[in-house]
Design a protein around this motif. Structure first.
Motif, mmCIF file in Angstrom:
data_model
loop_
_atom_site.group_PDB
_atom_site.id
_atom_site.type_symbol
_atom_site.label_atom_id
_atom_site.label_comp_id
_atom_site.label_asym_id
_atom_site.label_seq_id
_atom_site.Cartn_x
_atom_site.Cartn_y
_atom_site.Cartn_z
ATOM 1 N N ASP A 1 0.814 -1.225 0.000
ATOM 2 C CA ASP A 1 0.000 0.000 0.000
ATOM 3 C C ASP A 1 0.843 1.268 0.000
ATOM 4 O OD1 ASP A 1 -2.047 -1.738 0.132
ATOM 5 O OD2 ASP A 1 -2.611 -1.328 2.214
ATOM 6 N N ALA A 2 2.082 1.219 0.420
ATOM 7 C CA ALA A 2 2.922 2.420 0.450
ATOM 8 C C ALA A 2 3.160 2.985 -0.933
ATOM 9 C CB ALA A 2 4.256 2.108 1.121
ATOM 10 N N ALA A 3 2.920 2.197 -1.988
ATOM 11 C CA ALA A 3 3.131 2.692 -3.349
ATOM 12 C C ALA A 3 2.121 3.772 -3.719
ATOM 13 C CB ALA A 3 3.061 1.540 -4.336
ATOM 14 N N ALA A 4 0.988 3.768 -3.040
ATOM 15 C CA ALA A 4 -0.037 4.763 -3.351
ATOM 16 C C ALA A 4 0.192 6.092 -2.638
ATOM 17 C CB ALA A 4 -1.419 4.230 -2.991
ATOM 18 N N VAL A 5 1.168 6.137 -1.741
ATOM 19 C CA VAL A 5 1.451 7.352 -0.963
ATOM 20 C C VAL A 5 2.601 8.098 -1.630
ATOM 21 C CG1 VAL A 5 2.090 8.258 1.296
ATOM 22 C CG2 VAL A 5 0.665 6.189 1.125
ATOM 23 N N HIS A 6 2.459 9.425 -1.716
ATOM 24 C CA HIS A 6 3.517 10.241 -2.312
ATOM 25 C C HIS A 6 4.779 10.159 -1.470
ATOM 26 C CE1 HIS A 6 5.586 13.726 -4.032
ATOM 27 N NE2 HIS A 6 4.711 13.662 -5.049
ATOM 28 N N GLY A 7 5.906 10.132 -2.148
ATOM 29 C CA GLY A 7 7.167 9.951 -1.441
ATOM 30 C C GLY A 7 7.539 11.101 -0.533
ATOM 31 N N LEU A 8 6.982 12.297 -0.759
ATOM 32 C CA LEU A 8 7.306 13.457 0.065
ATOM 33 C C LEU A 8 6.310 13.681 1.194
ATOM 34 C CD1 LEU A 8 8.361 16.036 -2.680
ATOM 35 C CD2 LEU A 8 9.824 14.597 -1.261
ATOM 36 N N LYS A 9 5.347 12.766 1.354
ATOM 37 C CA LYS A 9 4.355 12.959 2.400
ATOM 38 C C LYS A 9 5.017 12.859 3.769
ATOM 39 C CE LYS A 9 -0.098 11.312 4.092
ATOM 40 N NZ LYS A 9 -1.207 10.351 3.931
ATOM 41 N N GLY A 10 4.719 13.843 4.629
ATOM 42 C CA GLY A 10 5.294 13.870 5.964
ATOM 43 C C GLY A 10 6.627 14.576 6.056
ATOM 44 N N ARG A 11 7.249 14.889 4.929
ATOM 45 C CA ARG A 11 8.527 15.584 4.948
ATOM 46 C C ARG A 11 8.302 17.086 4.789
ATOM 47 N NH1 ARG A 11 12.246 12.981 0.455
ATOM 48 N NH2 ARG A 11 13.488 14.794 1.142
ATOM 49 N N PRO A 12 9.089 17.918 5.426
ATOM 50 C CA PRO A 12 8.917 19.373 5.274
ATOM 51 C C PRO A 12 9.215 19.805 3.850
ATOM 52 C CG PRO A 12 10.936 18.885 6.478
ATOM 53 C CD PRO A 12 10.190 17.576 6.348
ATOM 54 N N SER A 13 8.498 20.836 3.423
ATOM 55 C CA SER A 13 8.684 21.338 2.074
ATOM 56 C C SER A 13 10.039 22.014 1.936
ATOM 57 C CB SER A 13 7.573 22.324 1.722
ATOM 58 O OG SER A 13 7.830 22.949 0.490
ATOM 59 N N ASN A 14 10.630 21.883 0.733
ATOM 60 C CA ASN A 14 11.886 22.566 0.485
ATOM 61 C C ASN A 14 11.724 24.087 0.445
ATOM 62 O OD1 ASN A 14 13.215 20.101 0.293
ATOM 63 N ND2 ASN A 14 12.844 19.942 -1.927
ATOM 64 N N ARG A 15 10.482 24.556 0.286
ATOM 65 C CA ARG A 15 10.214 25.993 0.237
ATOM 66 C C ARG A 15 9.719 26.540 1.574
ATOM 67 N NH1 ARG A 15 6.444 27.147 -4.815
ATOM 68 N NH2 ARG A 15 6.926 29.250 -4.113
ATOM 69 N N SER A 16 9.681 25.701 2.600
ATOM 70 C CA SER A 16 9.203 26.150 3.908
ATOM 71 C C SER A 16 10.205 27.107 4.529
ATOM 72 C CB SER A 16 8.973 24.954 4.832
ATOM 73 O OG SER A 16 10.186 24.250 5.042
ATOM 74 N N LEU A 17 9.694 28.036 5.333
ATOM 75 C CA LEU A 17 10.551 29.012 5.996
ATOM 76 C C LEU A 17 11.266 28.358 7.171
ATOM 77 C CD1 LEU A 17 8.112 32.060 5.991
ATOM 78 C CD2 LEU A 17 10.094 31.713 4.530
ATOM 79 N N PRO A 18 12.417 28.860 7.540
ATOM 80 C CA PRO A 18 13.139 28.286 8.685
ATOM 81 C C PRO A 18 12.340 28.402 9.972
ATOM 82 C CG PRO A 18 14.574 29.697 7.377
ATOM 83 C CD PRO A 18 13.194 29.904 6.854
ATOM 84 N N ALA A 19 12.648 27.510 10.894
ATOM 85 C CA ALA A 19 11.926 27.502 12.167
ATOM 86 C C ALA A 19 12.150 28.790 12.952
ATOM 87 C CB ALA A 19 12.345 26.288 12.993
ATOM 88 N N ARG A 20 13.317 29.411 12.822
ATOM 89 C CA ARG A 20 13.591 30.630 13.580
ATOM 90 C C ARG A 20 12.709 31.786 13.106
ATOM 91 N NH1 ARG A 20 17.883 29.993 10.014
ATOM 92 N NH2 ARG A 20 18.236 31.761 8.574
ATOM 93 N N VAL A 21 12.322 31.769 11.807
ATOM 94 C CA VAL A 21 11.420 32.807 11.318
ATOM 95 C C VAL A 21 10.049 32.651 11.955
ATOM 96 C CG1 VAL A 21 10.286 33.748 9.266
ATOM 97 C CG2 VAL A 21 12.675 33.023 9.147
ATOM 98 N N ARG A 22 9.583 31.426 12.042
ATOM 99 C CA ARG A 22 8.288 31.164 12.683
ATOM 100 C C ARG A 22 8.329 31.582 14.146
ATOM 101 N NH1 ARG A 22 4.077 26.729 12.431
ATOM 102 N NH2 ARG A 22 3.302 26.554 14.559
ATOM 103 N N GLU A 23 9.402 31.244 14.854
ATOM 104 C CA GLU A 23 9.496 31.595 16.264
ATOM 105 C C GLU A 23 9.540 33.106 16.457
ATOM 106 O OE1 GLU A 23 12.947 29.623 17.632
ATOM 107 O OE2 GLU A 23 12.108 27.583 17.459
#
Length: 460
Positions: A50-72
């Motif tokens: 069943d794992a074949a039906a799940v996208h490989g990037l699911k659960g991983r942070p986006s490469n375009r996400s802002l750094p955690a320090r910006v959020r804090e």
């Protein structure tokens, strides 16, 4: 691994294709992929399940996400008391302008929702009949005031913001803070507007006393200073029947009470002078750049002022006075003398208009000519302090006559009191074994105070 509904449907199709129940072409149509990609998915399903039906990037942070320090940093700024009531859009603008941190309002709103610093606000839709905008700039100016604690605790009490917005473009053409929303401040505001932009075709206001009509002592309706002056300039004054009728300026106050108050709080503004400088240097340019729209007609409908017009005189308070025989005018409990050099064409009983301008300057006008009057010299006999009048003697209170009911009641009460006292003494004497005391007759009265019907003995 927890699968979503879409991923479970995809696993079902891959299983049917792998078992030969469903053809590959039909399976590709159901999944909305090409046949080649379907073969890749089937091979992956047969290898990992069943794992074949799940996208490989699911659960991983986006490469375009802002750094955690910006959020804090953004959340710490949102929790700061100075920015505690800032919305996501306004806070995102301050992050970029003051700190150089670029965060989209949607991302910041999601962060604030997750941190419990913001709540979704749902607004009920109200039915309104939409009025189309005027076509060109200057055809209609929406004029209104908002009394609000604009400076918060940095200045006691409320202040008033007077604004004039253009109906066609939503441009803020005039804005100023004043201590009180009265006729004088609104006259200063429209004088500033006319001197800067010229004459609009019409202005849209509410039914405030300095815009509407006054009811005179004779029962006649008369226009206010503002309505008369604008009428003389050829500007139509439209009185709105409800706040919703001039909704653009009303909604602008809602935005200003949120944004402008917080912007001035960040700048530490606490006086009306500083607030008006902030309006001129920042708020008006920001509003016109952010919220103004293009008009349907690109022309400017403002008209130039008439040649030689004096706006201070046009918007001044005026009263009419009659010239006396000594060529004096009485105004504000003072007398003003018209000198001989200014008296040409003026006769006693002529009418002179007295103008009280916004700077409290008095001007005296005969027709279209202004007079150079002087304070009248007072007569020493009339200016001397008046002598105190002698106090009138107070009349003596009237005395009741011999037949007055009060006198009868008093005498009857006295006789009853004497009779009760005699009876009491008589009883006390009998109880002690003594002789009963002699009864005393009331004294016989002479003159007008005698008892009515009492006989008066006259000596021979």
């Amino acid at each position: 691994m927890e699968l979503s509904l879409r991923e479970r449907d995809r696993v079902s199709v891959l299983r049917q294709v792998s078992e030969g129940v469903l053809a590959g072409a039909a399976g590709a149509v159901r999944l909305g992929v090409t046949r080649r990609h379907l073969r890749r998915l089937v091979r992956g399903f047969e290898a990992v399940g069943d794992a074949a039906a799940v996208h490989g990037l699911k659960g991983r942070p986006s490469n375009r996400s802002l750094p955690a320090r910006v959020r804090e940093f953004a959340l710490s700024l949102a929790a700061d008391p100075l920015y505690a009531d800032f919305g996501p859009t306004l806070l995102a603008e301050h992050l970029e302008r003051r700190f150089g941190v670029v965060v989209s309002p949607d991302t910041l709103r999601r962060w604030m929702l997750e941190a419990g610093l913001w709540e979704r606000r749902r607004r009920r839709a109200r039915h309104r009949s939409r009025r189309p905008r005027r076509a060109a700039l200057g055809e209609l100016g929406q004029w209104d005031s908002s009394v609000h604690p604009w400076l918060e605790e940095r200045s006691p009490g409320d202040q008033a913001l007077i604004s004039i917005h253009d109906d066609a473009t939503s441009r803020l053409l005039m804005a100023r803070f004043v201590a009180r929303d009265n006729g004088a401040e609104n006259r200063r505001a429209i004088i500033e507007y006319l001197g800067r932009h010229g004459r609009p075709v019409a202005v849209y206001t509410d039914h405030a006393g300095h815009f509407g009509q006054w009811l005179s002592k004779k029962g006649e309706r008369t226009g206010t200073i503002i309505s008369r002056a604008l009428g003389a300039l050829g500007v139509e004054v439209i009185l709105a029947g409800s706040p919703q009728a001039k909704g653009r300026v009303e909604r602008s106050f809602g935005t200003a009470q949120d944004r402008l108050v917080k912007e001035m709080r960040v700048e530490g503004i606490g006086t009306l002078e500083a607030a008006n400088r902030f309006l001129r240097d920042y708020w008006v340019p920001f509003w016109n750049e952010r919220f103004a729209v293009e008009p349907a007609d690109p022309r400017d409908a403002h008209r130039p002022l008439p040649a030689g017009v004096d706006l201070e005189a046009l918007f001044a308070e005026t009263e009419t006075r009659v010239v006396g025989r000594d060529f004096t005018i009485r105004f504000a409990n003072r007398r003003w003398q018209i000198p001989e050099r200014e008296a040409g064409g003026i006769v006693p009983s002529a009418e002179v208009v007295v103008e009280r301008r916004l700077d409290d300057d008095l001007r005296f006008r005969f027709g279209e000519r202004y007079l150079d009057v002087e304070p009248a010299r007072q007569d020493p006999a009339t200016t001397a302090a008046p002598r105190a009048k002698p106090a009138k003697p107070r009349p003596a209170p009237p005395k009741p006559g011999p037949d007055h009911p009060w006198r009868k009641h008093f005498q009857a009460s006295a006789q009853q009191a004497i009779a009760r006292r005699s009876l009491r003494r008589e009883r006390e004497g009998i109880s002690n074994g003594n002789q009963p005391p002699r009864t005393h007759e009331p004294p016989r009265r002479r003159g007008k105070n005698r008892t009515p019907g009492e006989d008066i003995s006259i000596a021979p």
